[in-house]
Write a protein that holds these residues in place. Structure first.
Motif, PDB file in Angstrom:
ATOM      1  N   ASP A   2      43.489  41.792  58.617  1.00 53.11           N
ATOM      2  CA  ASP A   2      42.387  40.987  59.109  1.00 53.11           C
ATOM      3  C   ASP A   2      42.407  39.434  58.410  1.00 53.11           C
ATOM      4  OD1 ASP A   2      39.715  39.878  59.786  1.00 53.11           O
ATOM      5  OD2 ASP A   2      39.045  41.820  59.852  1.00 53.11           O
ATOM      6  N   ARG A   3      42.675  38.542  59.307  1.00 52.82           N
ATOM      7  CA  ARG A   3      42.748  37.011  58.997  1.00 52.82           C
ATOM      8  C   ARG A   3      41.634  36.595  58.401  1.00 52.82           C
ATOM      9  NH1 ARG A   3      46.156  34.164  63.754  1.00 52.82           N
ATOM     10  NH2 ARG A   3      48.218  35.511  63.462  1.00 52.82           N
ATOM     11  N   ARG A   4      40.187  37.116  58.777  1.00 49.35           N
ATOM     12  CA  ARG A   4      39.132  36.569  58.512  1.00 49.35           C
ATOM     13  C   ARG A   4      38.738  37.089  56.947  1.00 49.35           C
ATOM     14  NH1 ARG A   4      34.939  37.520  63.408  1.00 49.35           N
ATOM     15  NH2 ARG A   4      35.654  35.906  64.956  1.00 49.35           N
ATOM     16  N   ARG A   5      39.152  38.510  56.673  1.00 44.71           N
ATOM     17  CA  ARG A   5      39.049  38.788  55.408  1.00 44.71           C
ATOM     18  C   ARG A   5      40.084  38.528  54.448  1.00 44.71           C
ATOM     19  NH1 ARG A   5      38.052  45.098  57.059  1.00 44.71           N
ATOM     20  NH2 ARG A   5      40.058  44.725  57.641  1.00 44.71           N
ATOM     21  N   THR A   6      41.207  37.873  54.838  1.00 45.80           N
ATOM     22  CA  THR A   6      42.126  37.200  54.192  1.00 45.80           C
ATOM     23  C   THR A   6      41.553  35.916  53.653  1.00 45.80           C
ATOM     24  OG1 THR A   6      44.007  38.509  55.093  1.00 45.80           O
ATOM     25  CG2 THR A   6      44.568  36.426  53.667  1.00 45.80           C
ATOM     26  N   LEU A   7      41.201  35.176  54.705  1.00 44.70           N
ATOM     27  CA  LEU A   7      41.034  33.642  54.452  1.00 44.70           C
ATOM     28  C   LEU A   7      39.429  33.737  53.587  1.00 44.70           C
ATOM     29  CD1 LEU A   7      40.913  30.677  55.216  1.00 44.70           C
ATOM     30  CD2 LEU A   7      39.463  31.069  57.387  1.00 44.70           C
ATOM     31  N   ALA A   8      38.654  34.596  53.683  1.00 42.62           N
ATOM     32  CA  ALA A   8      37.304  34.853  52.924  1.00 42.62           C
ATOM     33  C   ALA A   8      37.609  35.038  51.450  1.00 42.62           C
ATOM     34  CB  ALA A   8      36.614  36.059  53.356  1.00 42.62           C
ATOM     35  N   ALA A  10      40.503  33.890  50.213  1.00 43.66           N
ATOM     36  CA  ALA A  10      41.121  32.687  49.433  1.00 43.66           C
ATOM     37  C   ALA A  10      40.035  31.682  49.171  1.00 43.66           C
ATOM     38  CB  ALA A  10      41.903  32.123  50.598  1.00 43.66           C
ATOM     39  N   VAL A  11      39.127  31.533  50.081  1.00 45.21           N
ATOM     40  CA  VAL A  11      37.899  30.594  49.932  1.00 45.21           C
ATOM     41  C   VAL A  11      37.298  31.048  48.603  1.00 45.21           C
ATOM     42  CG1 VAL A  11      35.831  29.945  50.943  1.00 45.21           C
ATOM     43  CG2 VAL A  11      37.782  30.056  52.246  1.00 45.21           C
ATOM     44  N   ARG A  12      36.884  32.274  48.506  1.00 48.80           N
ATOM     45  CA  ARG A  12      36.376  32.750  47.312  1.00 48.80           C
ATOM     46  C   ARG A  12      37.152  32.117  45.779  1.00 48.80           C
ATOM     47  NH1 ARG A  12      36.461  36.914  43.744  1.00 48.80           N
ATOM     48  NH2 ARG A  12      38.228  37.721  44.845  1.00 48.80           N
TER      49      ARG A  12
END
Length: 370
Positions: A2-8, A10-12
């Motif tokens: 899931d790209r969204r969870r991966t990006l989240a 990274a942002v955190r």
């Protein structure tokens, strides 16, 4: 994935570092400062070989060739009138070698070379230059009078004497003393800083505070506990250097051990002091580029302090490793003992640093206990 969870995630992580200005400084400022310092040292630091030249019986072709070759190599060459004065200058460490050019009783040219010997690279450079100059001078047939009947012109033999060390000394032997001090200081500082941080964050320090144990007993107990581990680590470093690397040394191992122990006492208490400013192990490790790296660059481990710019020499003389490195080289390479004023001075300054860090760590620890 899931790209969204991966990006989240990274942002955190990025936001977490953004809230930690010390880590941001480690990422942005420290690498720039350290790299700039290394580049400045590489461009501004010049290693100069110094040679004392003595002529017995007037100026010769050989001495002229030695002086000219040294000048072309940017050496520091000084002509002495007397042999004793030149040899004394080498023994005092003011010159890396002395070339004594004279003649034997049968009129042949002779060269006696006195090398300081503690730095094998400089000693080899002096020996090579004098030997090559002697060989070239013999080709000009002006080094000695006409050879006897049936004889051939020969290259003058260079008689070599070492003040310290000897031909068996190599680069490892020269670099081993400061590396022993550096690694002892580095590993002990890291061990103490991280271990004491765990004592705080794990609640051990708080639990000890509610016991009948006195605060002074806690302070001394922590220092002694970390000190025992530091001594053990220092002994291992020293044994590996002596028996695994098989380095040559001249001085008393008891003095070497005393110097290393004094340095580790300073490292232990500096680690206790600085660990109180860290909230986690990452922040404790962040002190390495601020405390360890400058000392590795400026204390004589890589570059000679005398070859640095004046303002960096001032900083170098404010670092404990500068005095430990100088003292360890003096004992292990030159065989200095407690009768040496230079060794006593370095040891006194090192003890002053250790006492200063002991006071700092004691005050900090008591403040944590109050």
């Amino acid at each position: 994935m899931d790209r969204r969870r991966t990006l989240a995630i990274a942002v955190r992580i990025v936001r977490q570092f953004r809230r930690d200005p010390r880590t941001l400084a480690l990422i942005v400022i420290v690498p720039a400062v350290v790299l700039s310092l290394v580049g400045y040292l590489l461009r501004s630091t010049e290693t100069t070989v110094s040679l004392a030249l003595v002529e017995d019986g007037g100026r010769s072709t050989l001495s002229a060739l030695v002086e000219r070759a040294a000048a072309q190599a940017d050496w520091d060459v000084r002509v002495f009138q007397g042999e004793a004065e030149a040899v004394e200058a080498v023994e005092d460490g003011d010159f890396d070698g002395a070339a004594l050019v004279g003649q034997t009783e049968d009129g042949r040219q002779e060269v006696r070379l006195v090398l300081e010997g503690a730095n094998p690279q400089k000693s080899m450079a002096v020996r090579r230059l004098v030997s090559q100059s002697a060989a070239f001078a013999s080709l000009l047939e002006s080094v000695q009078p006409a050879p006897p009947a049936g004889g051939d012109a020969s290259v003058p033999e260079v008689d070599v004497r070492y003040v310290f060390g000897g031909p068996e000394f190599d680069t490892v032997d020269f670099q081993a003393p400061p590396l022993i001090g550096f690694f002892a200081f580095f590993f002990v500082f890291l061990l103490t800083a991280v271990s004491f941080l765990r004592e705080r964050t794990g609640g051990t320090l708080e639990r000890l505070m509610v016991t009948p144990t006195r605060r002074s007993e806690l302070v001394v107990g922590y220092m002694l506990g970390f000190g025992v581990l530091a001594v053990l680590q220092s002994v291992i470093i020293l044994l590996v250097a002596l028996f695994v690397l098989d380095i040559d040394y001249r001085g008393n191992l008891g003095l070497v051990f005393l110097l290393v122990i004094t340095l580790t006492v300073a490292a232990v208490n500096l680690g206790i002091f600085l660990s109180t400013f860290a909230r986690n192990e990452l922040q404790a490790i962040q002190f390495i580029p601020l405390v360890i790296v400058p000392q590795a660059l400026l204390s004589g481990v890589i570059w000679e302090i005398q070859s640095m710019p004046d303002w960096l020499q001032g900083i170098a003389h404010a670092l404990p490793l500068t005095y430990s490195n100088d003292a360890l080289r003096g004992v292990m390479l030159e065989g200095q003992d407690l009768a040496s004023r230079e060794l006593l001075t370095n040891l006194a300054v090192l003890l002053a640093f250790a006492l200063f860090f002991v006071v700092l760590s004691a005050l900090t620890l008591r403040r944590r206990l109050d």
